[in-house]
Design a protein around this motif. Structure first.
Motif, PDB file in Angstrom:
ATOM      1  N   LYS A   1     -35.400 -49.089 -37.195  1.00 20.37           N
ATOM      2  CA  LYS A   1     -36.132 -47.922 -36.684  1.00 20.37           C
ATOM      3  C   LYS A   1     -36.703 -47.083 -37.817  1.00 20.37           C
ATOM      4  N   ILE A   2     -35.893 -46.858 -38.828  1.00 19.69           N
ATOM      5  CA  ILE A   2     -36.356 -45.988 -39.908  1.00 19.69           C
ATOM      6  C   ILE A   2     -37.467 -46.695 -40.677  1.00 19.69           C
ATOM      7  N   ASN A   3     -37.403 -48.014 -40.772  1.00 20.07           N
ATOM      8  CA  ASN A   3     -38.482 -48.745 -41.438  1.00 20.07           C
ATOM      9  C   ASN A   3     -39.782 -48.661 -40.647  1.00 20.07           C
ATOM     10  N   GLU A   4     -39.680 -48.727 -39.317  1.00 20.31           N
ATOM     11  CA  GLU A   4     -40.868 -48.565 -38.470  1.00 20.31           C
ATOM     12  C   GLU A   4     -41.457 -47.177 -38.711  1.00 20.31           C
ATOM     13  N   LEU A   5     -40.555 -46.219 -38.813  1.00 21.97           N
ATOM     14  CA  LEU A   5     -40.976 -44.841 -39.006  1.00 21.97           C
ATOM     15  C   LEU A   5     -41.668 -44.671 -40.360  1.00 21.97           C
ATOM     16  N   PHE A   6     -41.110 -45.297 -41.388  1.00 22.82           N
ATOM     17  CA  PHE A   6     -41.723 -45.225 -42.710  1.00 22.82           C
ATOM     18  C   PHE A   6     -43.117 -45.855 -42.702  1.00 22.82           C
ATOM     19  N   GLU A   7     -43.257 -46.927 -41.932  1.00 26.90           N
ATOM     20  CA  GLU A   7     -44.566 -47.567 -41.789  1.00 26.90           C
ATOM     21  C   GLU A   7     -45.587 -46.580 -41.234  1.00 26.90           C
ATOM     22  N   LYS A   8     -45.184 -45.896 -40.157  1.00 30.31           N
ATOM     23  CA  LYS A   8     -46.075 -44.911 -39.534  1.00 30.31           C
ATOM     24  C   LYS A   8     -46.381 -43.777 -40.496  1.00 30.31           C
ATOM     25  N   LEU A   9     -45.344 -43.356 -41.193  1.00 28.61           N
ATOM     26  CA  LEU A   9     -45.475 -42.272 -42.159  1.00 28.61           C
ATOM     27  C   LEU A   9     -46.466 -42.666 -43.247  1.00 28.61           C
ATOM     28  N   ARG A  10     -46.311 -43.879 -43.717  1.00 26.39           N
ATOM     29  CA  ARG A  10     -47.175 -44.395 -44.777  1.00 26.39           C
ATOM     30  C   ARG A  10     -48.638 -44.413 -44.311  1.00 26.39           C
ATOM     31  N   LYS A  11     -48.829 -44.795 -43.060  1.00 25.03           N
ATOM     32  CA  LYS A  11     -50.179 -44.841 -42.497  1.00 25.03           C
ATOM     33  C   LYS A  11     -50.796 -43.448 -42.434  1.00 25.03           C
ATOM     34  N   LYS A  12     -50.013 -42.492 -41.953  1.00 13.68           N
ATOM     35  CA  LYS A  12     -50.471 -41.090 -41.866  1.00 13.68           C
ATOM     36  C   LYS A  12     -50.832 -40.579 -43.258  1.00 13.68           C
TER      37      LYS A  12
END
Length: 195
Positions: free
Chosen positions: A121-132
């Motif tokens: 989950k946190i990796n998915e979140l980091f992915e989204k964060l990175r995109k933003k």
């Protein structure tokens, strides 16, 4: 009906924020959140299938707000030194109003890394964060350093946010209040680094 759903969701997230602040992510229970929000547990599970989902969404909402604000700052001025100053001020205000949020974000991230199911989950979140962050960086545009070297806005913004975040977490994790001066100094370092 839609509005009511949004209200309920916000109420649950708000309660979760308070509970995760008082207890660690693992100690907090859905019962605690139900009790504080006044929303029945089955309804909470309807919106958030698990405590991990709830915590991830809480992180995501906060991260999104930060990057929306940064994008807004970028579009208000083309002057890079000015942008750096405003972003640093924004972080300082955010901290003063919301140090609780930073503590929770750090705590959840730390707890999440300890267990396999939540690590994903946190990796998915980091992915989204990175995109933003990448979107904000592209918006920032190329930066010319005082050395004359050109760097992408993405890398520049990434470095600055990493430095600010590090200074904040360094203090918060020791239960200390981050020093405004430290953040201003980081701002000065980045202001000095650009042409």
């Amino acid at each position: 009906m839609e509005m009511e759903n949004i209200d309920k969701k916000d109420k649950i997230l708000e309660a979760a924020r308070d509970i995760f602040f008082k207890k660690s992510f693992y100690e907090a229970t859905m019962d605690d959140i139900a009790q504080l929000s006044g929303i029945k547990k089955p309804t909470i599970y309807y919106y958030f299938p698990s405590k991990i989902d709830l915590a991830s969404q809480l992180l995501e909402v906060n991260v999104k707000k930060i990057f929306e604000k940064i994008s807004e700052i970028i579009s208000t001025t083309n002057n890079i030194k000015q942008r750096i100053k405003i972003i640093v001020d924004f972080y300082i205000n955010l901290l003063e109003e919301n140090s609780k949020t930073f503590i929770i974000m750090q705590r959840i991230s730390y707890d999440f890394m300890q267990k396999e199911d939540s690590k994903k989950k946190i990796n998915e979140l980091f992915e989204k964060l990175r995109k933003k962050q990448k979107e904000a960086g592209d918006l920032f545009g190329e930066v010319i350093l005082s050395s004359g070297k050109r760097v992408s806005g993405d890398l520049f913004l990434y470095s600055m946010i990493a430095a600010l975040g590090r200074a904040i977490f360094e203090n918060v994790s020791q239960g200390k209040r981050p020093k405004k001066d430290d953040l201003l100094t980081i701002g000065d370092i980045f202001i000095a680094s650009v042409k």
